[in-house]
Structure formats: C-alpha cells, structure tokens
Design a protein around this motif. Sequence first.
Motif, PDB file in Angstrom:
ATOM      1  N   SER A 144      13.995   8.330 -15.373  1.00  0.00           N
ATOM      2  CA  SER A 144      15.131   8.761 -14.573  1.00  0.00           C
ATOM      3  C   SER A 144      15.001   8.364 -13.111  1.00  0.00           C
ATOM      4  CB  SER A 144      15.253  10.279 -14.670  1.00  0.00           C
ATOM      5  OG  SER A 144      14.189  10.869 -13.948  1.00  0.00           O
TER       6      SER A 144
ATOM      7  N   GLN B  48      20.858  12.498 -17.656  1.00  0.00           N
ATOM      8  CA  GLN B  48      20.936  11.587 -16.527  1.00  0.00           C
ATOM      9  C   GLN B  48      21.752  12.217 -15.411  1.00  0.00           C
ATOM     10  OE1 GLN B  48      22.220   7.570 -17.832  1.00  0.00           O
ATOM     11  NE2 GLN B  48      21.646   8.265 -19.865  1.00  0.00           N
TER      12      GLN B  48
ATOM     13  N   THR C 184      24.822  13.683 -27.399  1.00  0.00           N
ATOM     14  CA  THR C 184      26.257  13.472 -27.224  1.00  0.00           C
ATOM     15  C   THR C 184      26.895  14.822 -26.935  1.00  0.00           C
ATOM     16  OG1 THR C 184      26.255  11.561 -28.712  1.00  0.00           O
ATOM     17  CG2 THR C 184      28.367  12.672 -28.366  1.00  0.00           C
ATOM     18  N   LEU C 185      27.404  14.977 -25.716  1.00  0.00           N
ATOM     19  CA  LEU C 185      28.030  16.246 -25.343  1.00  0.00           C
ATOM     20  C   LEU C 185      29.329  16.396 -26.118  1.00  0.00           C
ATOM     21  CD1 LEU C 185      27.790  18.674 -23.388  1.00  0.00           C
ATOM     22  CD2 LEU C 185      29.194  17.412 -21.783  1.00  0.00           C
TER      23      LEU C 185
ATOM     24  N   PRO D 231      31.974   7.791 -18.197  1.00  0.00           N
ATOM     25  CA  PRO D 231      31.149   7.399 -17.032  1.00  0.00           C
ATOM     26  C   PRO D 231      30.090   6.343 -17.372  1.00  0.00           C
ATOM     27  CG  PRO D 231      30.690   9.692 -17.695  1.00  0.00           C
ATOM     28  CD  PRO D 231      31.906   9.242 -18.449  1.00  0.00           C
ATOM     29  N   VAL D 232      29.535   6.369 -18.580  1.00  0.00           N
ATOM     30  CA  VAL D 232      28.544   5.344 -18.936  1.00  0.00           C
ATOM     31  C   VAL D 232      29.205   3.966 -18.915  1.00  0.00           C
ATOM     32  CG1 VAL D 232      27.085   4.450 -20.799  1.00  0.00           C
ATOM     33  CG2 VAL D 232      27.057   6.891 -20.280  1.00  0.00           C
TER      34      VAL D 232
ATOM     35  N   LEU E 290      34.653  13.407 -30.017  1.00  0.00           N
ATOM     36  CA  LEU E 290      35.046  12.627 -28.843  1.00  0.00           C
ATOM     37  C   LEU E 290      33.847  12.538 -27.900  1.00  0.00           C
ATOM     38  CD1 LEU E 290      37.466  11.216 -27.467  1.00  0.00           C
ATOM     39  CD2 LEU E 290      37.941  13.373 -26.302  1.00  0.00           C
ATOM     40  N   ASP E 291      33.398  11.317 -27.651  1.00  0.00           N
ATOM     41  CA  ASP E 291      32.200  11.112 -26.828  1.00  0.00           C
ATOM     42  C   ASP E 291      32.630  10.818 -25.389  1.00  0.00           C
ATOM     43  OD1 ASP E 291      29.763  10.471 -25.734  1.00  0.00           O
ATOM     44  OD2 ASP E 291      29.567   8.555 -26.769  1.00  0.00           O
TER      45      ASP E 291
ATOM     46  N   LEU F  61      25.414  11.361 -14.616  1.00  0.00           N
ATOM     47  CA  LEU F  61      26.466  11.730 -15.571  1.00  0.00           C
ATOM     48  C   LEU F  61      26.815  13.210 -15.484  1.00  0.00           C
ATOM     49  CD1 LEU F  61      25.242   9.726 -18.698  1.00  0.00           C
ATOM     50  CD2 LEU F  61      26.947   9.037 -17.008  1.00  0.00           C
TER      51      LEU F  61
ATOM     52  N   GLU G 123      29.799   2.662 -15.449  1.00  0.00           N
ATOM     53  CA  GLU G 123      28.590   2.105 -14.825  1.00  0.00           C
ATOM     54  C   GLU G 123      28.328   0.675 -15.269  1.00  0.00           C
ATOM     55  OE1 GLU G 123      25.652   5.992 -14.476  1.00  0.00           O
ATOM     56  OE2 GLU G 123      25.079   4.270 -15.684  1.00  0.00           O
ATOM     57  N   ARG G 124      28.518   0.452 -16.567  1.00  0.00           N
ATOM     58  CA  ARG G 124      28.068  -0.805 -17.151  1.00  0.00           C
ATOM     59  C   ARG G 124      29.081  -1.925 -17.103  1.00  0.00           C
ATOM     60  NH1 ARG G 124      24.415   1.098 -22.343  1.00  0.00           N
ATOM     61  NH2 ARG G 124      23.283   2.711 -21.190  1.00  0.00           N
TER      62      ARG G 124
ATOM     63  N   ALA H  10      22.776   5.858 -25.586  1.00  0.00           N
ATOM     64  CA  ALA H  10      23.010   5.659 -24.156  1.00  0.00           C
ATOM     65  C   ALA H  10      22.866   6.960 -23.372  1.00  0.00           C
ATOM     66  CB  ALA H  10      24.399   5.060 -23.926  1.00  0.00           C
ATOM     67  N   THR H  11      23.078   8.070 -24.043  1.00  0.00           N
ATOM     68  CA  THR H  11      22.837   9.376 -23.442  1.00  0.00           C
ATOM     69  C   THR H  11      21.815  10.101 -24.321  1.00  0.00           C
ATOM     70  OG1 THR H  11      24.820  10.069 -24.648  1.00  0.00           O
ATOM     71  CG2 THR H  11      25.047   9.734 -22.287  1.00  0.00           C
ATOM     72  N   ARG H  12      21.104  11.054 -23.738  1.00  0.00           N
ATOM     73  CA  ARG H  12      20.057  11.710 -24.531  1.00  0.00           C
ATOM     74  C   ARG H  12      20.662  12.364 -25.767  1.00  0.00           C
ATOM     75  NH1 ARG H  12      17.238  16.376 -21.742  1.00  0.00           N
ATOM     76  NH2 ARG H  12      16.344  14.823 -20.357  1.00  0.00           N
TER      77      ARG H  12
ATOM     78  N   THR I 260      23.223  15.065 -21.243  1.00  0.00           N
ATOM     79  CA  THR I 260      23.253  13.651 -20.890  1.00  0.00           C
ATOM     80  C   THR I 260      21.866  13.137 -20.522  1.00  0.00           C
ATOM     81  OG1 THR I 260      23.630  14.066 -18.550  1.00  0.00           O
ATOM     82  CG2 THR I 260      25.573  13.922 -19.948  1.00  0.00           C
TER      83      THR I 260
ATOM     84  N   MET J 150      30.673  15.022 -16.237  1.00  0.00           N
ATOM     85  CA  MET J 150      30.746  15.869 -17.428  1.00  0.00           C
ATOM     86  C   MET J 150      30.933  17.342 -17.060  1.00  0.00           C
ATOM     87  SD  MET J 150      30.905  13.324 -19.215  1.00  0.00           S
ATOM     88  CE  MET J 150      31.387  14.170 -20.714  1.00  0.00           C
TER      89      MET J 150
ATOM     90  N   SER K  91      31.161  11.357 -22.609  1.00  0.00           N
ATOM     91  CA  SER K  91      30.134  10.773 -21.741  1.00  0.00           C
ATOM     92  C   SER K  91      30.245   9.257 -21.726  1.00  0.00           C
ATOM     93  CB  SER K  91      28.722  11.126 -22.221  1.00  0.00           C
ATOM     94  OG  SER K  91      28.583  12.493 -22.453  1.00  0.00           O
TER      95      SER K  91
ATOM     96  N   CYS L  90      36.806  13.358 -16.157  1.00  0.00           N
ATOM     97  CA  CYS L  90      35.559  12.570 -16.089  1.00  0.00           C
ATOM     98  C   CYS L  90      35.838  11.112 -15.734  1.00  0.00           C
ATOM     99  CB  CYS L  90      34.741  12.710 -17.360  1.00  0.00           C
ATOM    100  SG  CYS L  90      35.459  11.975 -18.815  1.00  0.00           S
TER     101      CYS L  90
ATOM    102  N   GLN M 154      17.384  14.063 -14.287  1.00  0.00           N
ATOM    103  CA  GLN M 154      18.605  14.747 -14.712  1.00  0.00           C
ATOM    104  C   GLN M 154      18.960  15.870 -13.764  1.00  0.00           C
ATOM    105  OE1 GLN M 154      17.208  15.996 -18.577  1.00  0.00           O
ATOM    106  NE2 GLN M 154      17.321  18.146 -18.044  1.00  0.00           N
TER     107      GLN M 154
ATOM    108  N   ILE N 216      27.924   2.255 -27.545  1.00  0.00           N
ATOM    109  CA  ILE N 216      28.594   1.778 -26.336  1.00  0.00           C
ATOM    110  C   ILE N 216      28.235   0.307 -26.112  1.00  0.00           C
ATOM    111  CG2 ILE N 216      28.521   2.026 -23.819  1.00  0.00           C
ATOM    112  CD1 ILE N 216      28.332   5.089 -24.310  1.00  0.00           C
TER     113      ILE N 216
END
Lengths: 333, 333, 333, 333
Positions: free
Chosen positions: C55, D275, D248-249, B255-256, B249-250, D278, B259-260, D244-246, D273, D282, B252, B289, D311, B213
């Motif tokens: 977090s 977080q 990938t969902l 929303p990340v 497909l990511d 998020l 934010e950024r 960026a996320t713990r 995630t 999600m 998440s 989402c 989280q 990202i």
Amino acid sequence: MIAILKRNVTDEQTKSLTDWLKAMDLDVHISKGQEMTVLGLIGDTSRVDMDLLRSLDMVESVKRVSEPYKQANRKFHPQDTIVEAGGIRIGGGYFAMIAGPCSVESEEQIISVARSVQESGATILRGGAFKPRTSPYSFQGLRDDGIRLLLEAKKATGMPIVTEIMNISTLDLFEDVDIIQVGARNMQNFDLLRELGKTCKPILLKRGLANTIEELLMSAEYIMSEGNTNVILCERGIRTFEQATRNTLDLSAVPVLHERTHLPVVVDPSHATGQARLVAPMAAAAAACGADGIMIEVHNDPAHALCDGAQSLTPEEFSAVADQVRKIREAIQ
Amino acid sequence: MIAILKRNVTDEQTKSLTDWLKAMDLDVHISKGQEMTVLGLIGDTSRVDMDLLRSLDMVESVKRVSEPYKQANRKFHPQDTIVEAGGIRIGGGYFAMIAGPCSVESEEQIISVARSVQESGATILRGGAFKPRTSPYSFQGLRDDGIRLLLEAKKATGMPIVTEIMNISTLDLFEDVDIIQVGARNMQNFDLLRELGKTCKPILLKRGLANTIEELLMSAEYIMSEGNTNVILCERGIRTFEQATRNTLDLSAVPVLHERTHLPVVVDPSHATGQARLVAPMAAAAAACGADGIMIEVHNDPAHALCDGAQSLTPEEFSAVADQVRKIREAIQ
Amino acid sequence: MIAILKRNVTDEQTKSLTDWLKAMDLDVHISKGQEMTVLGLIGDTSRVDMDLLRSLDMVESVKRVSEPYKQANRKFHPQDTIVEAGGIRIGGGYFAMIAGPCSVESEEQIISVARSVQESGATILRGGAFKPRTSPYSFQGLRDDGIRLLLEAKKATGMPIVTEIMNISTLDLFEDVDIIQVGARNMQNFDLLRELGKTCKPILLKRGLANTIEELLMSAEYIMSEGNTNVILCERGIRTFEQATRNTLDLSAVPVLHERTHLPVVVDPSHATGQARLVAPMAAAAAACGADGIMIEVHNDPAHALCDGAQSLTPEEFSAVADQVRKIREAIQ
Amino acid sequence: MIAILKRNVTDEQTKSLTDWLKAMDLDVHISKGQEMTVLGLIGDTSRVDMDLLRSLDMVESVKRVSEPYKQANRKFHPQDTIVEAGGIRIGGGYFAMIAGPCSVESEEQIISVARSVQESGATILRGGAFKPRTSPYSFQGLRDDGIRLLLEAKKATGMPIVTEIMNISTLDLFEDVDIIQVGARNMQNFDLLRELGKTCKPILLKRGLANTIEELLMSAEYIMSEGNTNVILCERGIRTFEQATRNTLDLSAVPVLHERTHLPVVVDPSHATGQARLVAPMAAAAAACGADGIMIEVHNDPAHALCDGAQSLTPEEFSAVADQVRKIREAIQ
C-alpha cells in the motif's frame, strides 16, 4: 411452474394475473390457502419470463418445476446420446481420448504430435487454429493455415480432428473438420450457436467460466433447437476466488450433467488447472466420476524445450495419463 | 515484467531463458541474489505469454510491472477521454443519463418512453432490438424492426440512441445508431470487438459477468488497437455466490477504472440488481463514487401494468432517480 | 519477498524504505534497473505485512518468493506426514475411510451405523455431537451426550472416532476422542486453533467455504506453531456461483496441497455436494486424484426412512462406494 | 413453506410425508394438481430442515415463503431499530461516523487519532486490540493493553469505542467497551454469538467474506434470540474472483438489508477495498445508497510516515471524506 402470491393480494389482482398467464396458452391451477395463494402453471412454460413474473408486486416467488431445456433433457430422452465423429463414438460407454497441442504451429509439429498421441491411445486430435486471446497483441493462431495443417495431420494419421470456431463467417473452413469446438468465451454467443445448429457437425460446447450447469444446457438447447443433436458438453473449470489453479475444475458437474441430460460430457483438465503437473490427477478424477472423455494438451517440440513445464504434457506424460485413465475406467465398470 | 527464478536454477538454464526472451526483442536485466535470481524484462512485454513463462520449471513466479493495455492506459493518456455521440458528451465531467425500455416493442411504446425520459433529463435513449436470451425459446427482440423503431424515436425526440449488436453481420443496420453496445456475454467475442474497432462509432462495452477489470480493459484495447478510441466502459454486475440480487454490482470498479484508464465509465444498476426498487439507491451510489453516467431501464406501457414491479422503472420513478443523481453530483463537486 | 518500486521513486525514498525493512531484521538487496528498482528482502519475511508494504505510495507491487507457512511446508519437510489416531494411520500411503451419521441421535443409532460401516471397510467413525447450524432454532446436536454416545460406539466397535469442536471451553469433553474436527466455519477461529495446537490430539481441519488453499495452510500453521503437528486437512467444497450442488468440490486442491504440504488430505464429498447420489462419483474422483482419505455420511435408521434421499448414504450404498474406492486405489498404484 | 412433490408420488407416500410434517406441529395444506402436488406448510417452519426435506426422493423442490429469521425481520418489526451506544444513536436516520486506527499501538497514538477524527466529525472511535491475523507469526494486537488504551482515549475524548472480540473468554475485558465488534471470520462462530446475545451490549456484526445476506441475518438472529436486540450489521466486502480490490464491496446489500430488517447497516470501505484511495469514493457511495454509518481506518503517526499509502486515511483525508458524506446525506434527504 409455481408462482406463490403475496398474502395481501386481492381477488381482482389474482384474476388479472391469471388472465395474463392464460393469454400465454397456459392452464392456471389456483390453490388458495389461508396463508398464501399458489398458482400452478401448466403447459409450455419455457416461454414464460421468470424474472418478469418474479418481479411483479403481487408475487412472492416463482419456481420452475420443469426444466427450461427440452431437447437436451434426459427426462424426454432417457438413453445416452452417442455422438459419432469421423468413425469415433463418444458417450453411452464410449470414452474419447482427445489430445493435441494448444496451437497448431507447423506441419511437422502437428503431424508429429498426432502420431505420438495416437500411439498412446488418443482417438481424436485437438489443435487450435483460431485462438481466442485476451490481448489483441498476442498470437491469434495460424487461422486458415492452421486448419489446413490439421487436415494434413488427419490425412496422415486417420484421426478425426476437433478445433475451435470463433466466428460463423469462417464456417466454410470447417467443412472437413470432424468436431467443431465452441470455446468457453462463446458459450453464450447465441447467434453462433444457432448457426451451428443448422449444420449436422458434432459440436463440442465448452462451459463458460461463469456459467451455471443450467446455462450450459440452455446453450446446448440453442444448437439442438435448430436440428443438430450432436452436442458434446465440456467441463473446463469455472472462475472462483481460488488463485492456486487458473480455474476451479467443477467435477461434480459431470454426474450432475449425466442426471439432467443424455448428451456426452468430456473434461478438459489442461485449461482448467493451467498446470501440467495437475493434469494427470485431474484426468484420473474425471474418469473416475464418469466423464465420457478427456481432452488434454500435448506438445512435442524439441525446439521449444523451454515450455516443458507448461500446461501441456509431453507425449510420454500423456501416455502415462492415458494408461491410468484406462485402468480407472476398468476399475469403475 | 519481472520473472523470479527458482533457487536451484543453473547458469546454463538462465542463459537459455534469457536468450529466448531476447529473441522476442526484449532487454533482460539479470539481478542475481543469494536467495534468488530476478530477471527484469524491458521492452514491449505485451507480447510475452505470462502463463507460458510462469509454467517453466525454472520460474518461481512472474509479475507484470507495466499493464498489458496501452491505448486504454491512463499512464500514456493522462487526460479523460470525452466520447461524443449524437451531440452528447460522456466523460471528463460530462455525465450521461441513459434511459429506455429493455426491449423495443412498438413505435408507440418507444416514442412514448423516449419523450418521458427526455422530459426527466435523460440525454440518451436505450432500447433493445437484438436481445441475447439464455433460452432459444424466449423472445429475441424485434431485430431489424427494433432498430427502425429506435431511429423513429430518435427522429421524434432528437435523442441519440444506444442499442446492442450481437453479430457483426448486422453491422449495416447500425449505420444511424449513435452508440453500439457490446453486451456482457460478448465482452470477449474478440472478432466482434476487432470489427467494431474498424468503425468510428462510439462503443459501449459492458463488463462480462465473470470478467476482471483488467480483462475489460483488454477488451477495450481490442477495439482501440484497430483505431476506434470511442469506447465507453460499463459496470453491470458480476457473478458471485450472493443470490439476493441478480448480480453483484461492483461499484469499486468505478474508481479503479478511473485510475487505470482515461475512458468514461457508466453504471447499469437495472441489470446488475434485477429489481426495480434497488435501482434508485444504486444509481445514487454510482453517481457518488464518480461514474460518468448511468443506464436505467424505464418502461411506460399501460397495457402491461402487470410489469410494474420489474427491474424497469416507471417514467415517474426515473424522474425521481434523475433528480437525486443530479443532487448528488452537485454535492460531490 | 520481492518489492518492485515505482519508476519515479527518489533515492531518499528508497533509503527510507530499506531502513524500515532492515529494522525488521531483513537483508535488503537492491537491484536498480532503468525501468524499475527491485528490492529483494531476505530473512524471515513471514513477519512482513504484505498488504502494508503493497500500500505504500512508492511501491508498485510485492510478491512473496517463499511461502508464509513453514511447518506445514513440504519444502522444509519433504516426507509425507503420517498421522496416527487410535491405531489408524492416515497419509503417506495410508488411506482413511471415515464414515458415520451427520448427527449422533441415540445409542442404538450410532452403534448400529458404526457396525455397518465397519463391516464395509470404514476405519474411523464420524458423528456430530456439537452441530454448527445457520439457524438458532435448528437442532444443535446432543452435545455432551453425543460425545458420550460416540465413546460407547468406540467401545463397542474399537473404531477411533472423529467429532467436531465448536468452542475451546468444551475441550475436556474431547479427552477420549481420537480426532478433533475443526469445521469449515471455524477454520479461521484463530484462538481455537492455537489452543488445539497446545494439545497433541490429531486435528481434522476443514477448509472454509471462502478460504484459499494458502489460508488453509496458514490455519494448519496456527496449530503446528504451538507444537501439534498432527494435522489432517479436509477439502469439503467452496462457495461459488453454481447452485446445482450445495458447494463446489475443489478436487484440484488435493494435488495442489500434496505439492505444498506434507500433511495428509482427505475429502468430504457428502457436505460438498449435499446430495447422496453425487457422493459415490465424487468419492471415486477423490480417490483417483490422490486423496489420503474420504469422509462420508452414512445413516441407518429405519424409523426415518423418509430421509432416504438425503446427503447420507445407506450402509449398503456406502459399502458399494468403499468397494469402488478400493478398486480405484489399486488402479492408480 | 412450500414443498412440491414429484409427479409419480403415490398417495401412500404423500400421507407418510404429511404425517411426518404434522408431527412437527405444522398444518399441511395439500393442493393436488394434474401435474404436481403442492404441500403448503403452515406454522413455525423455522424448525424444518429444508435440506433434509429437499433431499427426500419424493420431493421435487422446497421453497420458503417466510424468512427463517424472526426477530431481525422487518415484517414483524416495521420500524427502524435505533441502537444507542455511549450516548450516540445509530439507525433510523442517525448516521454513525466511526473512525480510528486498524490497531491500537500506544496511548499517544490512539488519543491523538481520537482527537483528530473527533474534530473532523467522527462520533465513534474504532481501534483493534485483538487482531485476527491469517498468519500465526503476524502481530496479534496489544490485547488487554489495547483495550485499556482505548478506554483511555474514551476518557480523554468522550467518544464511545468499538473494538473486536475474538474469544468469549475475554468478555470481561469489554465491560466498558461501548460496542463489541464480531469480525467477518467469526460471523458464524455461533457459540460466540449466543454468548454475546446474553449481554446487553450493542454488537457490530460484520458480514463474512463468503456469507450471504440471509446468513448475516441468521447470525443476527442468534444474538437476538438470546435477548440482545442491539445489533448493528456491517457490510465489508465479499470474496469474488476480482483481484483489483481486496474484496468486492457489495453495496446493494445496504438497500436489500434495509428491506428485510429493521437493524441499522453500516459500511466499512477500508477493509473492503484495502486501498486508501478507494475509501473516499466508496464511503460516498455507501452514504448515497442509504447506509446508517461508515467505518473508516484513520491513523496519525508521523513515526510511520511510510504507511501513508495504506488502507488507512490520514486525519486530513478523513476530514474530507466526512465532509463529502455529510453533503451527500443532505442531497438524498
């Protein structure tokens, strides 16, 4: 190519599909079993869109029997290709020792490094003039000047040079460059590959961070399909979840590529690991598993003594690596 | 930026490092603890080469506190950017419904699909003229003719169009194109990004298959740093070990990214999944989402009824997807 | 551990956080700059939950300065650990040549293979009795009988044996086994690790397919924290997008592990690549980059001549690999 | 199963292979074309070792036509399975709202959270008693006491509870637990799966970080093959290069699983995630793409106000998520 049809496919559907395939100049061999129908497609299947075929409702799965690359394929060209560049040979038993700084910084720097690595056994000088950088705010290389300085170093030492092209519009600048490098980020810049295929320059094609071995061969095929068969492949690490090294050096790619293609394969442990102290063991490993060359970052700039820990080796460290690589190559003869 | 020095670093080494950093116009704030020394670098750290700094022998680790992207950064531009293209808005609450065929094939095809998707609520027409293909032997698109036909469809329907550029040398052909797409394989073709930054065209920038990202934002920064702030980001799947879908497909990332960055974010479920029957659920999830738009492949060609199962939807299927997306957007208001 | 606080954090929030940290017996060193506040946490930070800390709303980022593993850490134990098993040493210059069949099939088979590999220089016999299989319908190993047969082979040849445990309830069966293997799928079966830590058996701990080098060390720490320091680490490939090999052998892990830990590191090229013809080059590469041993599948069953191409080598092929590995080890002295 | 033989295979070799296959009770249908010979294997191919077959010298490639899972396979069980646990149904249109704290900390905490989430619409209470932790030095859960406190909360609220088992030796403690969770790290702890298959408890099986959708189904098959068909699958993120996320969902897994299996599929956005901010988008996306439930971390402990950003959601935040999920589920009816 094999297409396996679903159980409940009607004869009419099968006929409609085979007619469509035959319209692409393919012979279709139908094998109808109790449980499934298998179509064998014979002819030039490199034009068949597997994704499309696989997506048809009546198709269970599709499998290539022959590889989609022809010119790069060892099946059709069993002997190792030996690429010649500036009097140096790579592949077929000839091992390339490529060394030099990440970026060309000055005439003094590049000539000094060139002389040092040459003394330690490097046969080809590397150095970045055009630098692909993630950030638009980072130093992008000396560009035209960088190439000019590399040519000075070539004149001073007699070593052939390899440097990266990022944009086909700069091709004229590479007239006296011996090997043109295509970086990992441009491995699937197909327009660039095609144009380089129209030259007769040796091309060092780096594997993309997320590209499979087959995709690397398909990108070589882009170059070769235009007539330029002087392609050198380069493994330089792939992107994985592991963060202890910048990328994960996929050394198994070396013997896999040697099975599938006749093109020479070199390994770049500097970019793959991103850490100077991992370069020596991984260069040794590359030589041990049969690489046709290694490509190592070396710098020699007392003014930047701070950088001593970077992914670049000092000339002395490079000298030790080169020695060890030679010993390993003798051991595996 | 924070640099944590190793335990055994001498005062002299620390001074040498801070002098070097100060020479880059940075303020250096030294915090010396019993266990470690922490340097806080204040100023424009976007020019500092983190890899280099991290590689120094005396440095334990380096951490960015501020992001390396400025123009794309929501911190400096809290409000959503709304990109306008051909009278259509994207971002800041405006949702783009982008639909059309993978490749432009003929005038009849593209106008017919355009009309169908427009009736179902699509607001922007997509269609490939220049096609990046893994194989040099695959169909590479109608190229100039493809763009001409897209412009015919635009004239016939009034819909703005989006199509992919692969090579800056073809930029002239895109004069009447409303949104220029940069494909996943070119996300780090920095020369192309820079040139597109000099135009004022909206750019749809697709995330590369192996790009983070942050790298996507850095590529947006390349475009924006040249003056063009009309950038739309597109999540289209990343490459992972899972083979059940073409890519993963990511979602998440939506929303990340929100934010950024202030830039709009659209999602392409067709390329990500590679399977038509997964497009509807993933388009729904994208809307849920918070995506600012979806981009879907739709075809409408009775002559190729065979393709019915491909990653493309029929106009009828697209219509159902569009309906569901609208309902979900209402539900999340 | 370093915690960087966000810009807008109040003094009250900072105090509340530092109080909470101090309650965990940590010293907190506050460094307040213009742009950010940095907390240095000193003491036993291995108990701090980094994810939780990260977090918190007031925290920008968290960074470990010291590694979370203590007993496995080379910093606190600079000398190489040498593990002894059945009279054989591994690590600290002692190289283990581990060979044997994937599964124990019969007394005749295991003794015959054991003799063959012993003649070719293998020092430890491997063989699967309990087999972790993805499918419940696949052969799960001879289990108790398999261990019994391995012990027969040990008696016949004098070679120490290594075999996998899947369930702590079977520990009694491993009484005379020399090295207990923990498979990749059980690398984070923490209860199993802890119980094995209560024995004094050498443990061969395989890296999980999706586990980082740090996680591997943390799993070693589980064993060591219970008192058993006889841990041998094993790199056997990680899962990536590349499908040309079963897994991607991450050889860089060998020098990285040697930096971070004093434990011996062996490499299993058979499982990593899944293809017999890749075993020889990758075994050579493993030796070249400093591995303390290799672990190779060898079978010797004329009745199953069909399997000749599997990931297993014939005894003759193993003999050639062993020779080459020896030569490479001499070359890198 | 289809095996494609290499071009140069002799009749004798083909016969030897087919004899071997027939000895496994398979019918072999030979289709000999000009370019290749295709063997169709008919019968119970779930016992055939594909890796072995593929590795034979004479075999070009092998392809499954039928899936290796039977009991989990929707083909043989077209109707959705509805799992019942403590009076609550999951799957087949019944949506599970599972909420609760990461770890059970005290009676007051767990009962208070249970009441809060119940008021907001949660139907099942989650809470960790046995906690799998990467570090042996981290808090490992209240263990037996944790389960006892969960049962108190169950008594107080009437909600069924779900909690994780790490070791089959603790099974007795789970007698009154309504759903037993198998964590991601134990997804391929086959002995554990098999033992749980001998109970009749609903099992919530989480996908491993590096496991494919097919492997998840094979692990479900382990449980089901022993007689327990009450399996709920859970997508909780996979490990990729993105940091960026713990994790990938992988939401595409939801519709893919629904195609392949009749078992219910829930999504855990909290662990995926890592977080809190998020979790809401999600969870909404999971509902939109058809998940049969969501599993969310909620805590409610004023004494640990510091954790507000973790989280975990607050009960108020969970309430908002639950509302939005309900609206989305109505929208997609």
